[in-house]
Every structure is written in structure tokens, then in C-alpha cells.
Write an enzyme that holds these catalytic residues in place. Structure first.
Site, PDB file in Angstrom:
ATOM      1  N   LYS A 295       0.827  -1.201   0.000  1.00  0.00           N
ATOM      2  CA  LYS A 295       0.000   0.000   0.000  1.00  0.00           C
ATOM      3  C   LYS A 295       0.865   1.256   0.000  1.00  0.00           C
ATOM      4  O   LYS A 295       2.039   1.212   0.394  1.00  0.00           O
ATOM      5  CB  LYS A 295      -0.886   0.027   1.258  1.00  0.00           C
ATOM      6  CG  LYS A 295      -1.914  -1.077   1.359  1.00  0.00           C
ATOM      7  CD  LYS A 295      -2.638  -0.996   2.697  1.00  0.00           C
ATOM      8  CE  LYS A 295      -3.686  -2.089   2.837  1.00  0.00           C
ATOM      9  NZ  LYS A 295      -4.827  -1.900   1.939  1.00  0.00           N
ATOM     10  N   ASP A 365      -2.839  -7.616  -1.828  1.00  0.00           N
ATOM     11  CA  ASP A 365      -3.582  -6.704  -0.956  1.00  0.00           C
ATOM     12  C   ASP A 365      -5.069  -7.031  -0.910  1.00  0.00           C
ATOM     13  O   ASP A 365      -5.824  -6.415  -0.169  1.00  0.00           O
ATOM     14  CB  ASP A 365      -3.374  -5.256  -1.422  1.00  0.00           C
ATOM     15  CG  ASP A 365      -3.816  -4.243  -0.384  1.00  0.00           C
ATOM     16  OD1 ASP A 365      -3.835  -4.588   0.814  1.00  0.00           O
ATOM     17  OD2 ASP A 365      -4.140  -3.104  -0.767  1.00  0.00           O
ATOM     18  N   ARG A 369     -10.344 -11.556   1.700  1.00  0.00           N
ATOM     19  CA  ARG A 369     -11.227 -12.588   1.150  1.00  0.00           C
ATOM     20  C   ARG A 369     -10.585 -13.968   1.205  1.00  0.00           C
ATOM     21  O   ARG A 369     -11.271 -14.986   1.260  1.00  0.00           O
ATOM     22  CB  ARG A 369     -11.628 -12.202  -0.271  1.00  0.00           C
ATOM     23  CG  ARG A 369     -10.507 -12.171  -1.284  1.00  0.00           C
ATOM     24  CD  ARG A 369     -10.864 -11.349  -2.519  1.00  0.00           C
ATOM     25  NE  ARG A 369     -10.992  -9.934  -2.192  1.00  0.00           N
ATOM     26  CZ  ARG A 369     -11.377  -9.006  -3.062  1.00  0.00           C
ATOM     27  NH1 ARG A 369     -11.658  -9.343  -4.315  1.00  0.00           N
ATOM     28  NH2 ARG A 369     -11.478  -7.751  -2.702  1.00  0.00           N
TER      29      ARG A 369
END
Length: 519
Positions: A295, A365, A369
Site C-alpha cells: 500500500k 492486498d 477474502r
């Protein structure tokens, strides 16, 4: 009658090494006491003002007796109109046994909702600086909402701060003025409200604890402590058990960190064999750098909140036990830290989710899930009637709905039911679709699925479609994306502080209560 602290009231025990994991607990909130008259030991009276026909009116003015007229006149003189969240403080009339009167506005009487009352109480609690003991006439506006708002609004997380140097007292007691303080139902309503607010506080504490002190093993230990104290059955799988068990999503995400992953299972069997069973799953990424797909640095410190879904699920199952709900609830909570290193999974790797589905990891990233899918498959092995998962899952949630509105996806009927309940309790969940045409974009060249699409459209919806692949046939399912609502990066408002908010604890416990009552 003071309401006692619950067994999980912000007393989070450390692991064996106090240097690695010190005790983390927020500043204890005030005791809430039911009373029929103003206590002479109180420092102030908190009153509510609403507007009726354009004029301010005191709520619960009968508790003030003959002083009500002077109180209202004094507040009007300093500009109080009853406008929503407007706060004023004036000296108390000599006929009242307190030093000052604090007012909070609730807006128009015809527009008042339970959550507006909750928010006004929270605003008032934040404004009660330098007051140790207060009586309030707010309860007639809604005892449960007022109690929740006062506890939530007075929340502070100060574990890592030096003690304040000033001598100003902290708010330690609030007397709720009611007509029948000994009424059993009134006591029960207050006890439930306090329990719910304290559970939200537990979730907030966990979210606010920095990743240096809350990593997967420590998070699992705290969940174990909270669960055991509440009488839950607890199971914790370490990295070796996860590897042996085939939890490829959790193991894959945790590979880059020196602090290995965990899977925690907390079970409350409050119902009989024929009682509804509910599975809860929460994303527990204790810190998310994005992994190899790292990020941007700006704002990355807020990724301490990426375990907010797990925190909410842990707090909710413990609260279900505290409230002795006649439902069977099992929380399955995957915990990992997503870090870049020489051992981290790479874009292009293929992992095998628990249950056998292979996944091409296009973007490391999109890790939430991956761990949720493992946990969902494991949760469905228990054959629940309902499954709720919640996660700070996608930035697309904030793009679509802003920072305060959770997105709710899932099977149509249960999705709508959860969203409606979320709106009723003031957490504002909004039902979202899962368009079938987006599913094909998750097809992979080399595996059963890819973890992301090759475009930026409908990111929240695509994440829901990914999770849907792992929900067992026949299970009523709702996914709550709280990427924005779980962590407030702005200033405090209403009963919501800066930092961890505790969303969606109140939604999930209300859904459990609704299932217990209506099936």
C-alpha cells in the site's frame, strides 16, 4: 441500582510475556444508576431539549420540579434552541442541589428517532468534562438509547498515554432519572443497553490496540480469555495446525510475517437442538501492509483497524452469552498479519483454500477474502442456518457508500433483513447487489478462481461474489463490509469516537436477537 461490569468489560488479559503484550484496557466508563430523584451528591444535571412548534421544551421536566421553568429560561438566555446536538452549560438555579445544568439538543420532536437520541446522549457524554457525577432527565426519550449513547460517548482509550496532569474529575457515575427505578423491565432494559455498549467497547479496545501489541497469537489469546470468561467453548489453531488442516488462505496470507497466523473458534450453545444456529466470521488482519502489492505509505497506520471485523465478531458472540440468547452461535475468526518479505506470497502464486478450491493470487492486498474463504468453509461444516461475515474488506465500500454506511450483500432475503436491522439500530447498513455478470471476471487462467478482477468496477460487489463461492448451499448468508464505518479517521461525532467504532456489533447482536425471537 448500579449495573455491574460484565465479565468481558475491557479487562483484556495479557499473554505470558508482559513486555511483549501488556495489559490493554480502556478507561472504565461511568456506572449507570436508576434513580427517581436528583442525588444531592451530583455535580450537575444533564437535560434534553427538543423543539415543539418551533419552541424549545425540556424532556423529563417533572424531575426538576419548580426549577424547570428557571432552567429553561436560563438555557434560552444563552442561546439554546433544542437544535440537534447543541450543547450549553449554565449555573443551576439555587433550588437544585447541583452546581450546573448541561443541556443537549435533540431536534424536532416529530423527527426524533432512537439513534438521534443515542447520538445526543453521546454528544452530551463527550461534553461532560470536569464532571464526576451527573443526574440526567434524558431517560424518558428512550432509556436504552440514552444508556447506550452515554456509555459509548464516554469511551476513551488511554492505555498508551501518560496520566493527565490536571485535577479535573472523570465521569464515573450517571443517575438516570426514571419514574419507576425499581421496575424489573426498566432494570432489564438498562442492563441490556449497558451490556451492548460494553461489548462495543471491547471491539473498540481491540481495534485501537496497536499492531505492536496485538498480533495474531496475542489476538487469539485475548479472544480465548474473553470466551472462557463468558463460558464459551474455545478452540485455537496455530500455524502448524492450520498447515496440516489445509487452510491455504490463512497460511498464505500469513507467510510474509514473523508472527504466524491463528484461527479461533468460539461457541455459545444457548439454544436447544432445534434452536436456530448462526455462524459468525470476521476478518482478523492485525496489520495490513498489502504484502508484496504494498500500500502507499500515507494513511497506512490506519491499517491497525483491519481486524475490526474479527473484533466485532468476538465481542458479539461473547455478548450473546452474556445476554443468554436462546440461539447457537459459533464464531470462526481467522487472524493473520499481511507483510512483505522473502517468504511472502507473490502475485501469481496459486494457493488452495480450505475445502479444495484453488486461487490465483493476482493482488496480495486482496488478502481479506482469502482468509475469510477458509473460515466460511469451516463455519459451513457445522451446517448453520445463518451465516454473517464482516470485514474491513474493500476500499470500494467507501467509494460507493462513504465512511459511515456499511454495505450488506448476500442471499436476498437475509441480506435485506440484516440491512433493515442495521438501519434500525443506527449503524446504517445498506443492501447491495451481486450482479452475475461480474462473476466471470474472477475466472483465472491457471486456477479455479482469481482473487481480484482485471478492472476497478464494482470492487465491493466482486468481493461479495468471491465469498459467495465458499458459502454452502442452503445457508442464509449476509456479508457486511465495514471498511469505512469500523474506523473513524475524522473527529468524534455523537457517540462515535476517533479510531475504532465497534461497528457492526450492534447490528449483529440485534440480528441474533431477531433470529431468537422470529426464527
Amino acid at each position: 441500582m448500579p449495573v455491574g461490569r460484565s465479565p468481558y468489560d475491557r479487562g483484556l488479559r495479557p499473554s505470558a510475556d508482559p513486555q511483549e503484550s501488556p495489559l490493554v484496557s480502556s478507561t472504565p466508563g461511568p456506572d449507570l444508576v436508576l434513580a427517581g430523584t436528583v442525588d444531592k451528591a451530583a455535580d450537575a444535571i444533564l437535560v434534553g431539549l427538543e423543539t415543539t412548534a418551533g419552541e424549545p421544551r425540556l424532556i423529563g421536566d417533572h424531575f426538576l420540579g419548580d426549577a424547570a421553568r428557571d432552567v429553561l429560561a436560563g438555557l434560552v438566555a444563552v442561546g439554546a434552541t433544542g437544535r440537534r446536538d447543541q450543547v450549553h452549560r449554565i449555573p443551576a438555579p439555587s433550588s437544585l442541589p447541583v452546581a450546573s445544568v448541561v443541556s443537549v439538543g435533540l431536534g424536532g420532536a416529530d423527527d426524533r428517532t432512537e439513534d438521534l437520541v443515542r447520538a445526543a446522549a453521546g454528544t452530551a457524554a463527550r461534553a461532560l468534562t470536569g464532571v464526576g457525577h451527573v443526574s440526567t432527565t434524558l431517560a424518558p426519550a428512550g432509556l436504552g438509547a440514552v444508556a447506550e449513547g452515554l456509555v459509548l460517548g464516554s469511551y476513551r482509550f488511554t492505555e498508551f498515554k501518560k496520566p493527565a496532569d490536571d485535577d479535573a474529575p472523570s465521569l464515573t457515575r450517571i443517575d438516570l432519572l426514571v419514574d419507576s427505578p425499581r421496575d424489573k423491565q426498566t432494570k432489564a432494559d438498562l442492563a441490556r443497553a449497558v451490556a451492548v455498549a460494553e461489548a462495543v467497547g471491547v471491539a473498540r479496545d481491540l481495534v485501537n490496540t496497536p499492531p505492536s501489541h496485538l498480533f495474531p497469537a496475542e489476538f487469539a489469546e485475548r479472544a480465548r480469555t474473553l470466551g472462557s470468561a463468558a463460558g464459551l467453548s474455545v478452540e485455537v489453531l496455530d500455524e502448524r495446525a492450520l498447515e496440516r488442516g489445509g487452510y491455504g488462505g490463512i497460511v498464505g496470507v500469513g507467510k510474509g510475517s514473523s508472527r504466524p497466523p491463528r484461527l479461533v473458534r468460539l461457541s455459545w450453545t444457548g439454544g436447544k437442538k432445534k434452536a436456530p444456529s448462526v455462524a459468525l466470521v470476521g476478518k482478523g488482519i492485525t496489520f495490513d501492509t498489502g504484502g508484496i502489492s504494498i500500500k502507499p505509505a500515507a494513511g497506512m497506520e490506519n491499517m491497525t483497524s483491519d481486524m475490526a471485523g474479527a473484533a466485532a465478531v468476538v465481542a458479539t458472540v461473547v455478548l450473546a452469552a452474556k445476554l443468554e440468547l436462546p440461539v447457537n452461535v459459533t464464531a470462526t475468526v481467522p487472524m493473520a498479519e499481511n507483510m512483505p518479505s522473502s517468504t511472502a506470497q507473490r502475485p501469481g502464486d496459486v494457493l488452495t483454500q480450505y475445502g479444495g478450491t484453488t486461487v490465483e493470487v493476482i493482488n496480495t492486498d486482496a488478502e481479506g477474502r482469502l482468509i475469510l474463504a477458509d473460515a466460511i468453509v469451516r463455519a459451513c461444516e457445522d451446517e448453520p442456518d445463518y451465516l454473517i461475515d464482516t470485514a474491513t474488506l474493500t476500499g470500494a465500500q467507501m467509494v460507493a457508500l462513504g465512511t459511515r454506511t456499511p454495505g450488506v450483500l448476500g442471499t436476498d432475503a437475509f441480506r435485506d433483513r440484516v440491512a433493515a436491522i442495521s438501519q434500525r439500530v443506527g449503524e446504517g447498513g445498506w443492501a447491495m447487489p451481486m450482479p452475475t455478470e461480474l462473476r466471470a471476471d474472477l475466472d483465472s487462467r491457471v486456477a479455479d478462481l482469481a482473487n481480484v478482477t482485471n478492472h476497478r468496477w464494482g470492487g465491493m460487489l466482486v468481493a461479495g461474489l468471491y465469498l459467495k463461492e465458499f458459502v454452502a448451499e442452503g445457508v442464509q448468508w449476509a456479508h457486511i463490509d465495514v471498511a469505512g464505518p469500523a474506523f473513524n479517521t475524522g473527529g468524534p461525532f455523537g457517540y462515535t469516537p476517533k479510531g475504532g467504532t465497534g461497528v457492526p456489533v450492534r447490528t449483529m447482536i440485534a440480528v441474533l436477537e431477531d433470529i431468537a425471537e422470529n426464527g
